[in-house]
Scaffold this motif. Sequence first.
Motif, PDB file in Angstrom:
ATOM      1  N   ASP A 151      49.553 -12.888 -13.462  1.00  0.00           N
ATOM      2  CA  ASP A 151      49.003 -12.091 -14.562  1.00  0.00           C
ATOM      3  C   ASP A 151      47.965 -12.929 -15.307  1.00  0.00           C
ATOM      4  O   ASP A 151      48.310 -13.882 -16.009  1.00  0.00           O
ATOM      5  CB  ASP A 151      50.150 -11.676 -15.492  1.00  0.00           C
ATOM      6  CG  ASP A 151      49.695 -10.832 -16.673  1.00  0.00           C
ATOM      7  OD1 ASP A 151      48.476 -10.666 -16.863  1.00  0.00           O
ATOM      8  OD2 ASP A 151      50.578 -10.343 -17.412  1.00  0.00           O
ATOM      9  N   ASP A 152      46.706 -12.593 -15.158  1.00  0.00           N
ATOM     10  CA  ASP A 152      45.643 -13.387 -15.784  1.00  0.00           C
ATOM     11  C   ASP A 152      45.758 -13.446 -17.296  1.00  0.00           C
ATOM     12  O   ASP A 152      45.260 -14.391 -17.923  1.00  0.00           O
ATOM     13  CB  ASP A 152      44.269 -12.834 -15.395  1.00  0.00           C
ATOM     14  CG  ASP A 152      43.854 -13.213 -13.979  1.00  0.00           C
ATOM     15  OD1 ASP A 152      44.564 -14.044 -13.365  1.00  0.00           O
ATOM     16  OD2 ASP A 152      42.838 -12.680 -13.495  1.00  0.00           O
ATOM     17  N   SER A 153      46.400 -12.454 -17.907  1.00  0.00           N
ATOM     18  CA  SER A 153      46.518 -12.472 -19.371  1.00  0.00           C
ATOM     19  C   SER A 153      47.421 -13.600 -19.838  1.00  0.00           C
ATOM     20  O   SER A 153      47.420 -13.947 -21.030  1.00  0.00           O
ATOM     21  CB  SER A 153      47.043 -11.121 -19.882  1.00  0.00           C
ATOM     22  OG  SER A 153      48.429 -10.966 -19.627  1.00  0.00           O
ATOM     23  N   MET A 154      48.209 -14.171 -18.938  1.00  0.00           N
ATOM     24  CA  MET A 154      49.111 -15.264 -19.280  1.00  0.00           C
ATOM     25  C   MET A 154      48.423 -16.627 -19.211  1.00  0.00           C
ATOM     26  O   MET A 154      49.023 -17.640 -19.543  1.00  0.00           O
ATOM     27  CB  MET A 154      50.318 -15.270 -18.333  1.00  0.00           C
ATOM     28  CG  MET A 154      51.200 -14.062 -18.467  1.00  0.00           C
ATOM     29  SD  MET A 154      52.071 -14.059 -20.059  1.00  0.00           S
ATOM     30  CE  MET A 154      52.835 -12.418 -20.001  1.00  0.00           C
ATOM     31  N   LYS A 155      47.165 -16.630 -18.789  1.00  0.00           N
ATOM     32  CA  LYS A 155      46.436 -17.882 -18.580  1.00  0.00           C
ATOM     33  C   LYS A 155      45.405 -18.110 -19.695  1.00  0.00           C
ATOM     34  O   LYS A 155      45.198 -17.257 -20.551  1.00  0.00           O
ATOM     35  CB  LYS A 155      45.764 -17.858 -17.210  1.00  0.00           C
ATOM     36  CG  LYS A 155      46.737 -17.607 -16.065  1.00  0.00           C
ATOM     37  CD  LYS A 155      46.010 -17.398 -14.750  1.00  0.00           C
ATOM     38  CE  LYS A 155      46.969 -16.989 -13.650  1.00  0.00           C
ATOM     39  NZ  LYS A 155      46.263 -16.717 -12.368  1.00  0.00           N
ATOM     40  N   ALA A 156      44.779 -19.262 -19.636  1.00  0.00           N
ATOM     41  CA  ALA A 156      43.779 -19.619 -20.645  1.00  0.00           C
ATOM     42  C   ALA A 156      42.374 -19.374 -20.112  1.00  0.00           C
ATOM     43  O   ALA A 156      41.442 -20.125 -20.426  1.00  0.00           O
ATOM     44  CB  ALA A 156      43.962 -21.078 -21.058  1.00  0.00           C
ATOM     45  N   LEU A 157      42.196 -18.323 -19.337  1.00  0.00           N
ATOM     46  CA  LEU A 157      40.903 -18.027 -18.734  1.00  0.00           C
ATOM     47  C   LEU A 157      39.828 -17.798 -19.800  1.00  0.00           C
ATOM     48  O   LEU A 157      40.060 -17.110 -20.794  1.00  0.00           O
ATOM     49  CB  LEU A 157      41.023 -16.790 -17.835  1.00  0.00           C
ATOM     50  CG  LEU A 157      41.998 -16.917 -16.661  1.00  0.00           C
ATOM     51  CD1 LEU A 157      42.068 -15.606 -15.892  1.00  0.00           C
ATOM     52  CD2 LEU A 157      41.609 -18.062 -15.744  1.00  0.00           C
ATOM     53  N   GLY A 158      38.685 -18.405 -19.584  1.00  0.00           N
ATOM     54  CA  GLY A 158      37.579 -18.259 -20.515  1.00  0.00           C
ATOM     55  C   GLY A 158      37.605 -19.229 -21.674  1.00  0.00           C
ATOM     56  O   GLY A 158      36.647 -19.301 -22.447  1.00  0.00           O
ATOM     57  N   LEU A 159      38.690 -20.007 -21.786  1.00  0.00           N
ATOM     58  CA  LEU A 159      38.827 -20.932 -22.914  1.00  0.00           C
ATOM     59  C   LEU A 159      38.504 -22.367 -22.533  1.00  0.00           C
ATOM     60  O   LEU A 159      38.327 -23.215 -23.414  1.00  0.00           O
ATOM     61  CB  LEU A 159      40.246 -20.856 -23.477  1.00  0.00           C
ATOM     62  CG  LEU A 159      40.676 -19.479 -23.993  1.00  0.00           C
ATOM     63  CD1 LEU A 159      42.113 -19.536 -24.498  1.00  0.00           C
ATOM     64  CD2 LEU A 159      39.732 -18.995 -25.096  1.00  0.00           C
ATOM     65  N   PHE A 160      38.416 -22.623 -21.231  1.00  0.00           N
ATOM     66  CA  PHE A 160      38.104 -23.969 -20.751  1.00  0.00           C
ATOM     67  C   PHE A 160      37.105 -23.853 -19.612  1.00  0.00           C
ATOM     68  O   PHE A 160      37.193 -22.951 -18.777  1.00  0.00           O
ATOM     69  CB  PHE A 160      39.373 -24.682 -20.251  1.00  0.00           C
ATOM     70  CG  PHE A 160      40.396 -24.918 -21.328  1.00  0.00           C
ATOM     71  CD1 PHE A 160      40.343 -26.059 -22.110  1.00  0.00           C
ATOM     72  CD2 PHE A 160      41.406 -23.986 -21.560  1.00  0.00           C
ATOM     73  CE1 PHE A 160      41.280 -26.274 -23.101  1.00  0.00           C
ATOM     74  CE2 PHE A 160      42.344 -24.189 -22.552  1.00  0.00           C
ATOM     75  CZ  PHE A 160      42.282 -25.339 -23.334  1.00  0.00           C
ATOM     76  N   GLY A 178      48.048 -20.034 -21.050  1.00  0.00           N
ATOM     77  CA  GLY A 178      47.559 -20.056 -22.422  1.00  0.00           C
ATOM     78  C   GLY A 178      48.715 -19.784 -23.371  1.00  0.00           C
ATOM     79  O   GLY A 178      49.886 -19.814 -22.990  1.00  0.00           O
ATOM     80  N   ASP A 179      48.401 -19.476 -24.609  1.00  0.00           N
ATOM     81  CA  ASP A 179      49.461 -19.283 -25.607  1.00  0.00           C
ATOM     82  C   ASP A 179      50.408 -18.147 -25.231  1.00  0.00           C
ATOM     83  O   ASP A 179      51.622 -18.246 -25.415  1.00  0.00           O
ATOM     84  CB  ASP A 179      48.846 -19.016 -26.978  1.00  0.00           C
ATOM     85  CG  ASP A 179      48.191 -20.251 -27.581  1.00  0.00           C
ATOM     86  OD1 ASP A 179      48.308 -21.336 -26.982  1.00  0.00           O
ATOM     87  OD2 ASP A 179      47.564 -20.126 -28.651  1.00  0.00           O
ATOM     88  N   LYS A 180      49.865 -17.063 -24.701  1.00  0.00           N
ATOM     89  CA  LYS A 180      50.719 -15.945 -24.306  1.00  0.00           C
ATOM     90  C   LYS A 180      51.650 -16.349 -23.171  1.00  0.00           C
ATOM     91  O   LYS A 180      52.844 -16.024 -23.176  1.00  0.00           O
ATOM     92  CB  LYS A 180      49.861 -14.750 -23.888  1.00  0.00           C
ATOM     93  CG  LYS A 180      50.667 -13.515 -23.505  1.00  0.00           C
ATOM     94  CD  LYS A 180      49.754 -12.350 -23.123  1.00  0.00           C
ATOM     95  CE  LYS A 180      50.563 -11.133 -22.672  1.00  0.00           C
ATOM     96  NZ  LYS A 180      49.659 -10.001 -22.281  1.00  0.00           N
ATOM     97  N   GLY A 181      51.106 -17.080 -22.194  1.00  0.00           N
ATOM     98  CA  GLY A 181      51.927 -17.549 -21.091  1.00  0.00           C
ATOM     99  C   GLY A 181      52.975 -18.542 -21.532  1.00  0.00           C
ATOM    100  O   GLY A 181      54.128 -18.498 -21.072  1.00  0.00           O
ATOM    101  N   MET A 182      52.591 -19.444 -22.428  1.00  0.00           N
ATOM    102  CA  MET A 182      53.549 -20.424 -22.942  1.00  0.00           C
ATOM    103  C   MET A 182      54.696 -19.741 -23.688  1.00  0.00           C
ATOM    104  O   MET A 182      55.868 -20.118 -23.544  1.00  0.00           O
ATOM    105  CB  MET A 182      52.844 -21.420 -23.868  1.00  0.00           C
ATOM    106  CG  MET A 182      51.972 -22.435 -23.164  1.00  0.00           C
ATOM    107  SD  MET A 182      52.945 -23.605 -22.176  1.00  0.00           S
ATOM    108  CE  MET A 182      51.674 -24.780 -21.683  1.00  0.00           C
ATOM    109  N   LYS A 183      54.362 -18.731 -24.471  1.00  0.00           N
ATOM    110  CA  LYS A 183      55.413 -18.018 -25.196  1.00  0.00           C
ATOM    111  C   LYS A 183      56.344 -17.295 -24.231  1.00  0.00           C
ATOM    112  O   LYS A 183      57.570 -17.269 -24.434  1.00  0.00           O
ATOM    113  CB  LYS A 183      54.824 -17.024 -26.193  1.00  0.00           C
ATOM    114  CG  LYS A 183      55.893 -16.350 -27.062  1.00  0.00           C
ATOM    115  CD  LYS A 183      55.287 -15.429 -28.091  1.00  0.00           C
ATOM    116  CE  LYS A 183      56.368 -14.899 -29.042  1.00  0.00           C
ATOM    117  NZ  LYS A 183      57.488 -14.237 -28.337  1.00  0.00           N
ATOM    118  N   ALA A 184      55.779 -16.724 -23.178  1.00  0.00           N
ATOM    119  CA  ALA A 184      56.610 -16.031 -22.187  1.00  0.00           C
ATOM    120  C   ALA A 184      57.558 -17.012 -21.500  1.00  0.00           C
ATOM    121  O   ALA A 184      58.747 -16.714 -21.286  1.00  0.00           O
ATOM    122  CB  ALA A 184      55.734 -15.334 -21.160  1.00  0.00           C
TER     123      ALA A 184
END
Length: 226
Positions: A188-197, A207-213
């Motif tokens: 699930d790309d929404s769980m990653k930090a895509l576009g931020l690095f 990313g933050d959403k993935g870390m929280k999950a």
Amino acid sequence: MNQIEKNTVKAENQLKRNEIVSYIHANGVGKRVLFVGNSITRHGILHEIGWHNEWGMAASSMENDYVHLVAKNILQQDSDATFCICQAAEWEMNYDNGEKVLEKFQAARNFQADVIIMRLLENCPRDHFDSKLFQQEYGKLISYLNCTGNAKIIITTGFWKHIADGAVRECALKHGYPLVELNDLGEDDSMKALGLFEHDGVANHPGDKGMKAIADRILNAVKELL
């Protein structure tokens, strides 16, 4: 391309030798929780790939990586809890001869955890993967860190799907360890930090959403044990 192939962050030298084991709320005298992981758990500064932090890649802040989210929640229940982080990417790379690196984790062994959270496997070489050997060495790693034999063990699959996931599931079934499934998150790309690095390997980390999950799923297992 499999999602794990997008993780181009090298497993080597993610931390300096004296940083492999670190602590949160080190002076606590309550429950003792050990996190065993890789770059998702803690990665040191590596400017050449655009990672300028010293926490779980690729959370936006230390407070937002899964380790600190889990620790914060546990501290709300036990304000004297203490935590140890063991960064074991070197074991992953050498899982087929894992015993040769165990002594590097001596401080984590000495921590004498009440709960050990095994959240690693992504850096294990996938070519010619040996499930039987992995399970054997994985068991030795757990036994080494659980020096009292009294710790409760939680294990997880990878964030990205990995051939070792099946071996971890077999290990959980054989020993009765709680198993936390995570590898749907890496799909699930929404769980990653895509576009931020700029570096694709960093950006494909949670990313933050993935870390929280990740934290939420681990906490569901931890609450059954504490």
